[in-house]
Write an enzyme that holds these catalytic residues in place. Structure first.
Site, PDB file in Angstrom:
ATOM      1  N   ASP A  97     148.144  24.292  70.356  1.00 53.13           N
ATOM      2  CA  ASP A  97     148.194  25.779  69.786  1.00 53.13           C
ATOM      3  C   ASP A  97     149.501  26.096  69.476  1.00 53.13           C
ATOM      4  O   ASP A  97     150.406  26.602  70.316  1.00 53.13           O
ATOM      5  CB  ASP A  97     147.456  26.694  70.802  1.00 53.13           C
ATOM      6  CG  ASP A  97     147.392  28.151  70.125  1.00 53.13           C
ATOM      7  OD1 ASP A  97     148.046  28.547  69.127  1.00 53.13           O
ATOM      8  OD2 ASP A  97     146.773  28.827  70.458  1.00 53.13           O
TER       9      ASP A  97
ATOM     10  N   LYS B 209     152.745  34.970  62.372  1.00 52.57           N
ATOM     11  CA  LYS B 209     153.724  35.081  63.211  1.00 52.57           C
ATOM     12  C   LYS B 209     155.009  34.461  62.638  1.00 52.57           C
ATOM     13  O   LYS B 209     155.350  34.965  61.451  1.00 52.57           O
ATOM     14  CB  LYS B 209     153.411  34.463  64.728  1.00 52.57           C
ATOM     15  CG  LYS B 209     152.240  35.064  65.278  1.00 52.57           C
ATOM     16  CD  LYS B 209     151.914  34.323  66.643  1.00 52.57           C
ATOM     17  CE  LYS B 209     150.785  35.053  67.477  1.00 52.57           C
ATOM     18  NZ  LYS B 209     149.475  34.465  67.269  1.00 52.57           N
TER      19      LYS B 209
ATOM     20  N   ARG C  27     147.657  37.797  58.090  1.00 54.54           N
ATOM     21  CA  ARG C  27     146.833  37.688  59.419  1.00 54.54           C
ATOM     22  C   ARG C  27     145.831  36.675  59.049  1.00 54.54           C
ATOM     23  O   ARG C  27     144.866  36.980  58.609  1.00 54.54           O
ATOM     24  CB  ARG C  27     146.430  38.921  59.791  1.00 54.54           C
ATOM     25  CG  ARG C  27     145.947  39.015  61.087  1.00 54.54           C
ATOM     26  CD  ARG C  27     145.991  40.493  61.640  1.00 54.54           C
ATOM     27  NE  ARG C  27     147.287  40.855  61.833  1.00 54.54           N
ATOM     28  CZ  ARG C  27     148.217  40.904  62.742  1.00 54.54           C
ATOM     29  NH1 ARG C  27     147.772  40.135  63.956  1.00 54.54           N
ATOM     30  NH2 ARG C  27     149.518  40.899  62.915  1.00 54.54           N
TER      31      ARG C  27
ATOM     32  N   TYR D 214     132.231  36.018  47.502  1.00 56.45           N
ATOM     33  CA  TYR D 214     131.574  35.116  48.709  1.00 56.45           C
ATOM     34  C   TYR D 214     131.682  33.520  48.525  1.00 56.45           C
ATOM     35  O   TYR D 214     131.252  33.221  47.234  1.00 56.45           O
ATOM     36  CB  TYR D 214     130.010  35.487  48.766  1.00 56.45           C
ATOM     37  CG  TYR D 214     129.647  36.556  49.878  1.00 56.45           C
ATOM     38  CD1 TYR D 214     129.816  35.497  51.323  1.00 56.45           C
ATOM     39  CD2 TYR D 214     129.184  37.321  49.960  1.00 56.45           C
ATOM     40  CE1 TYR D 214     129.782  36.114  52.417  1.00 56.45           C
ATOM     41  CE2 TYR D 214     128.867  38.079  51.289  1.00 56.45           C
ATOM     42  CZ  TYR D 214     128.953  37.463  52.488  1.00 56.45           C
ATOM     43  OH  TYR D 214     129.094  38.150  53.692  1.00 56.45           O
TER      44      TYR D 214
ATOM     45  N   GLU E  67     130.861  30.701  50.664  1.00 53.11           N
ATOM     46  CA  GLU E  67     130.350  30.105  52.107  1.00 53.11           C
ATOM     47  C   GLU E  67     130.499  28.531  51.455  1.00 53.11           C
ATOM     48  O   GLU E  67     129.737  28.179  50.479  1.00 53.11           O
ATOM     49  CB  GLU E  67     129.138  30.523  52.515  1.00 53.11           C
ATOM     50  CG  GLU E  67     129.200  31.664  53.418  1.00 53.11           C
ATOM     51  CD  GLU E  67     127.733  32.233  53.842  1.00 53.11           C
ATOM     52  OE1 GLU E  67     126.658  31.476  53.928  1.00 53.11           O
ATOM     53  OE2 GLU E  67     127.754  33.275  54.422  1.00 53.11           O
TER      54      GLU E  67
HETATM   55  N1  DSN Z   1     148.597  38.058  70.854  1.00 50.97           N
HETATM   56  C1  DSN Z   1     149.521  37.059  70.345  1.00 50.97           C
HETATM   57  C2  DSN Z   1     151.009  37.416  70.937  1.00 50.97           C
HETATM   58  O1  DSN Z   1     151.360  38.555  70.937  1.00 50.97           O
HETATM   59  O2  DSN Z   1     151.542  36.313  71.477  1.00 50.97           O
HETATM   60  C3  DSN Z   1     148.921  35.846  70.938  1.00 50.97           C
HETATM   61  O3  DSN Z   1     147.793  35.587  70.348  1.00 50.97           O
END
Ligand code: DSN
Length: 413
Positions: free
Chosen positions: A196, A225, A231, A50, A52
């Site tokens: 974003d 990504k 993640r 933890y 915080e």
């Molecule tokens: N769910 C994602 C995507 O597949 O583009 C976006 O957050």
């Protein structure tokens, strides 16, 4: 004791998932294969801690190692993107966006963003998300003819609606985003600018897509990504917003940070700083370009007619196949894609008239332009023989042959 002995059921599911990931052609544009190093950090004992608060200002004892891991992650994030300030605690991209809104605007304020059905994201003001309930969204879309953003139209909408915040970012737009132009529009109406960059983060880190950092007040991302990390979420901002962003994340929206994920983010930022990462991102873009070219040559229609980034949006309207049918048929041939709305899609989101393809995951396995050309052919073969299970089997064999030649990072590498 090992997972397989304690919980064979879950161990079996994970093993099946490893096999699935190795044996399919993964064209989901938002997925990737994290390296073994990232997986090791994410699966480490830091999950037990933890912490915080923030480094040096925690609400628990014993945070020496947590502090070091987070400080390294913060330093690397700023260095990688050239940002003044970073927060690495956001559990996800959605929470990162929430923290950005909380910092930049007040409840009820107008935001101008890309409509969800034109490629925007749920958290950019969709009425079914917190962002559409707490703020007053106004949407820009794409030009009906070109499928591209009409920046003059965005400017007209900004002048008409006087938003407090302009939100930039898309889950399916296959072209370069002109962040400078968005900044000019934001300045004209005295609005903030939130970018974003979840999808493009890896491309931006490697310099193969322009960076929003010089223009955005706050830039948010996910780390799993194109960036190939664990993640989770990431927030970068101008120094003057740093303290507010930190407060918005903790204690505003979250409790204890996921220290194991933060350590894995640090590893991913380190990997993204290596020279091979630039070559990797260049290959991601080149692979997408070849995939698009070959699909066009095979007679497919693409939104905007091609791609500049890692994504290709196929318009299935001329084939009369729905996105849902295409997704299902391709998946029976072990080619994994997602159905996706095309701009001005007449079909509902659970059917759609398009599929979205992306190259980050396959490129992490070493797939190159030759394989992309072959995959384009396989996709067209499947889509031209909907319901033909014999054909699906034949394609599956070709997919297997290709997969055998390319080990999957984090699994068999
Ligand atoms: N769910 C994602 C995507 O597949 O583009 C976006 O957050």
């Amino acid at each position: 004791m090992s997972l397989a002995r304690i919980d064979p059921q879950i161990a079996g599911i994970i093993l099946d998932e490893e096999r699935r990931q190795c044996s399919s052609i993964n064209l989901i544009a938002s997925e990737n294969y994290a390296s073994l190093a990232v997986l090791e950090a994410q699966g480490s004992v830091l999950t037990n801690k933890y912490a915080e608060g923030y480094p040096g200002r925690r609400y628990y004892g014993g945070c020496r190692n947590a502090d070091q891991a987070e400080e390294i992650a913060l330093h690397r994030a700023k260095d990688l993107f050239g940002a003044e300030y970073a927060n690495v605690q956001a559990y996800s991209g959605s929470i990162a966006n929430m923290a950005a809104y909380t910092t930049l605007i007040n409840y009820g304020d107008t935001i101008l963003s890309m409509a969800l059905d034109q490629g925007g994201h749920l958290t950019h003001g969709s009425p079914i998300s917190f962002s559409g309930k707490l703020y007053r969204p106004v949407f820009y879309g794409l030009d009906r003819e070109t499928g591209q953003i009409d920046y003059d139209e965005v400017e007209r909408m900004a002048v008409k609606n006087m938003p407090r915040l302009i939100v930039v970012g898309s889950s399916s737009y296959p072209r370069i985003l002109d962040y400078k132009r968005f900044r000019q529009i934001a300045d004209r109406v005295n609005a903030g600018l939130l970018v974003d960059m979840a999808h493009e983060a890896g491309l931006i880190a490697a310099g193969v897509h322009p960076s929003p950092i010089p223009y955005a007040d706050v830039a948010t991302a996910t780390t799993h990504k194109s960036l190939r990390g664990p993640r989770g979420g990431l927030i970068l901002c101008r120094a003057k917003f740093g303290a507010s962003i930190d407060r918005s994340v903790f204690p505003g929206l979250q409790g204890g940070p996921l220290m194991h994920v933060i350590a894995a983010k640090a590893v991913a930022f380190h990997e993204a700083k290596q020279p091979h990462f630039i070559a990797y991102q260049q290959a991601v873009v080149e692979n997408a370009r070849i995939l698009a070219d070959r699909l066009l040559a095979e007679g497919m229609h693409l939104v905007t007619g091609g791609t500049d980034n890692h994504r290709v949006l196929v318009d299935l309207t001329p084939t009369s196949i729905t996105g849902k049918t295409a997704e299902s048929a391709l998946s029976q041939a072990n080619i994994v894609v997602n159905k996706n709305a095309i701009p001005f899609d007449p079909r509902p989101p659970d059917l759609t008239s398009g599929i979205r393809l992306g190259t980050p995951a396959l490129t992490s396995r070493g797939f190159g332009t030759e394989e992309m050309a072959r995959i384009a052919q396989l996709i067209v073969r499947v889509l031209s023989h909907i319901g033909d299970e014999k054909l699906y089997r034949e394609v599956r064999l070709e997919v297997e042959e290709m997969n055998r030649r390319f080990p999957t990072p984090g699994i068999d590498q």
